[in-house]
Design a protein around this motif. Structure first.
Motif, PDB file in Angstrom:
ATOM      1  N   VAL A 106       7.205  30.879 -19.441  1.00 42.26           N
ATOM      2  CA  VAL A 106       6.402  32.069 -19.689  1.00 42.26           C
ATOM      3  C   VAL A 106       7.346  33.188 -20.132  1.00 42.26           C
ATOM      4  CG1 VAL A 106       6.528  32.862 -17.284  1.00 42.26           C
ATOM      5  CG2 VAL A 106       4.599  33.560 -18.726  1.00 42.26           C
ATOM      6  N   ILE A 134       8.574  36.887 -20.182  1.00 42.94           N
ATOM      7  CA  ILE A 134       8.506  38.129 -19.406  1.00 42.94           C
ATOM      8  C   ILE A 134       8.794  39.285 -20.357  1.00 42.94           C
ATOM      9  CG2 ILE A 134       9.388  39.413 -17.427  1.00 42.94           C
ATOM     10  CD1 ILE A 134      10.133  36.814 -16.127  1.00 42.94           C
ATOM     11  N   LEU A 157       7.676  28.845 -14.646  1.00 43.87           N
ATOM     12  CA  LEU A 157       6.670  28.887 -13.589  1.00 43.87           C
ATOM     13  C   LEU A 157       6.585  27.505 -12.961  1.00 43.87           C
ATOM     14  CD1 LEU A 157       3.685  30.769 -15.315  1.00 43.87           C
ATOM     15  CD2 LEU A 157       5.430  31.747 -13.793  1.00 43.87           C
ATOM     16  N   TYR A 210       0.381  34.096  -5.699  1.00 47.66           N
ATOM     17  CA  TYR A 210       1.529  34.300  -6.574  1.00 47.66           C
ATOM     18  C   TYR A 210       2.762  34.436  -5.683  1.00 47.66           C
ATOM     19  CZ  TYR A 210      -1.766  35.024 -10.344  1.00 47.66           C
ATOM     20  OH  TYR A 210      -2.762  34.843 -11.277  1.00 47.66           O
ATOM     21  N   LEU A 228       7.056  31.886  -9.413  1.00 52.38           N
ATOM     22  CA  LEU A 228       7.907  32.415 -10.477  1.00 52.38           C
ATOM     23  C   LEU A 228       9.373  32.171 -10.132  1.00 52.38           C
ATOM     24  CD1 LEU A 228       8.282  34.120 -13.100  1.00 52.38           C
ATOM     25  CD2 LEU A 228       8.352  36.138 -11.610  1.00 52.38           C
ATOM     26  N   TRP A 277       4.306  43.518 -14.956  1.00 50.78           N
ATOM     27  CA  TRP A 277       4.079  42.372 -15.843  1.00 50.78           C
ATOM     28  C   TRP A 277       3.231  41.307 -15.159  1.00 50.78           C
ATOM     29  CZ3 TRP A 277       5.986  37.407 -14.800  1.00 50.78           C
ATOM     30  CH2 TRP A 277       5.736  36.458 -15.800  1.00 50.78           C
ATOM     31  N   MET A 278       3.498  41.045 -13.902  1.00 46.34           N
ATOM     32  CA  MET A 278       2.731  40.029 -13.177  1.00 46.34           C
ATOM     33  C   MET A 278       1.249  40.396 -13.100  1.00 46.34           C
ATOM     34  SD  MET A 278       5.358  39.045 -10.062  1.00 46.34           S
ATOM     35  CE  MET A 278       4.230  37.829  -9.340  1.00 46.34           C
ATOM     36  N   LEU A 319       0.803  38.271 -16.482  1.00 49.04           N
ATOM     37  CA  LEU A 319       0.807  36.936 -15.887  1.00 49.04           C
ATOM     38  C   LEU A 319      -0.536  36.573 -15.267  1.00 49.04           C
ATOM     39  CD1 LEU A 319       2.268  34.343 -15.092  1.00 49.04           C
ATOM     40  CD2 LEU A 319       3.051  35.515 -13.006  1.00 49.04           C
ATOM     41  N   TYR A 365      -3.171  35.762 -17.777  1.00 49.28           N
ATOM     42  CA  TYR A 365      -2.835  34.481 -18.404  1.00 49.28           C
ATOM     43  C   TYR A 365      -3.244  33.319 -17.504  1.00 49.28           C
ATOM     44  CZ  TYR A 365       0.071  30.516 -19.788  1.00 49.28           C
ATOM     45  OH  TYR A 365       0.508  29.258 -20.130  1.00 49.28           O
TER      46      TYR A 365
END
Length: 252
Positions: free
Chosen positions: A7, A9, A18, A37, A74, A110-111, A115, A118
């Motif tokens: 993935v 970042i 991942l 997560y 992650l 970002w997560m 993420l 996604y």
């Protein structure tokens, strides 16, 4: 069933792996699943992937647990001290860790904004806050703590094992002043009795965990602190808590 995928970042302009656990019947069902997560994904499932050769054995546990989950692990940045930097939402300095330039706030943003959408689009998740948790150990525990506070509208549950709050305790405490916690928030905190050699530092960390529990409960959230007898700062001790973590966060 563990799937690995790369993935991108965005804030760091790099790819990362991942490690994704899917329930055993995922391919043969249409069911949707809650998601955790988690940080240091390489240390969660398989000993062969783990940094020190021992994982949490989380997949073995989940395959026999009676509630199915998707786990999105992650992998950390293994270069130099970049794990410390990326897994700290704050910049701080300590005699033990030295100067840590925190980029964890960018990673968490970002997560949440890249993420999670996604994962929700690619897998059959239950995307609601009530079905979304976050977890980790050591610096990952610090990130999970930051996540549940800073993004309480996204995460309802957090597993914060052996959280590395010693370098930024005041900054974590300030997060409590900035957020309004939903009363269904649940947080699991733990510390092992043999994590540090000096008893004075042990006492400080234990008191820090108890203080965090008090901060959560004062805001009508639910939190528990478990002192792990003979527990050390390693994956063996963290993996031994798998059932306690999932029972408290998802069953209580």
């Amino acid at each position: 069933m563990i799937q690995k995928e790369q993935v991108f970042i965005t804030p760091f302009s790099t790819y990362r792996t991942l490690h994704i656990h899917l329930p055993q019947d995922y391919k043969n069902s249409t069911e949707r699943y809650p998601v955790m997560y988690m940080f240091d994904g390489h240390n969660l499932f398989n000993d062969a992937d783990a940094t020190y050769g021992t994982s949490w054995s989380l997949e073995t546990f989940l395959n026999s647990y009676d509630k199915p989950f998707i786990i999105v692990g992650l992998e950390c940045n293994h270069e130099g001290n970049q794990r410390l930097s990326e897994f700290s939402p704050y910049t701080f300095s300590t005699p033990y860790l030295g100067h840590v330039y925190g980029k964890g706030d960018q990673l968490m943003d970002w997560m949440v904004n890249e993420l999670k959408p996604y994962i929700d689009s690619r897998y059959r998740t239950m995307p609601l806050r009530e079905c979304t948790g976050i977890g980790g150990s050591s610096m990952g525990g610090l990130m999970a703590l930051y996540g549940i506070l800073h993004y309480n509208s996204i995460f309802s549950k957090a597993a914060c094992l052996s959280s590395a709050v010693f370098g930024c305790k005041e900054k974590i405490l300030s997060e409590f002043q900035k957020t309004s916690l939903s009363p269904d928030t649940r947080v699991y905190l733990s510390w092992g009795t043999k994590e540090l050699a000096k008893s004075v530092f042990q006492d400080q960390r234990i008191n820090d965990m108890k203080m965090l529990v008090n901060e959560f409960t004062a805001r009508n959230a639910s939190a528990i602190f478990r002192l792990i007898e003979n527990g050390q700062h390693n994956e063996t001790t963290w993996g031994q808590q798998n059932k306690a973590v999932f029972d408290y966060l998802w069953r209580s």
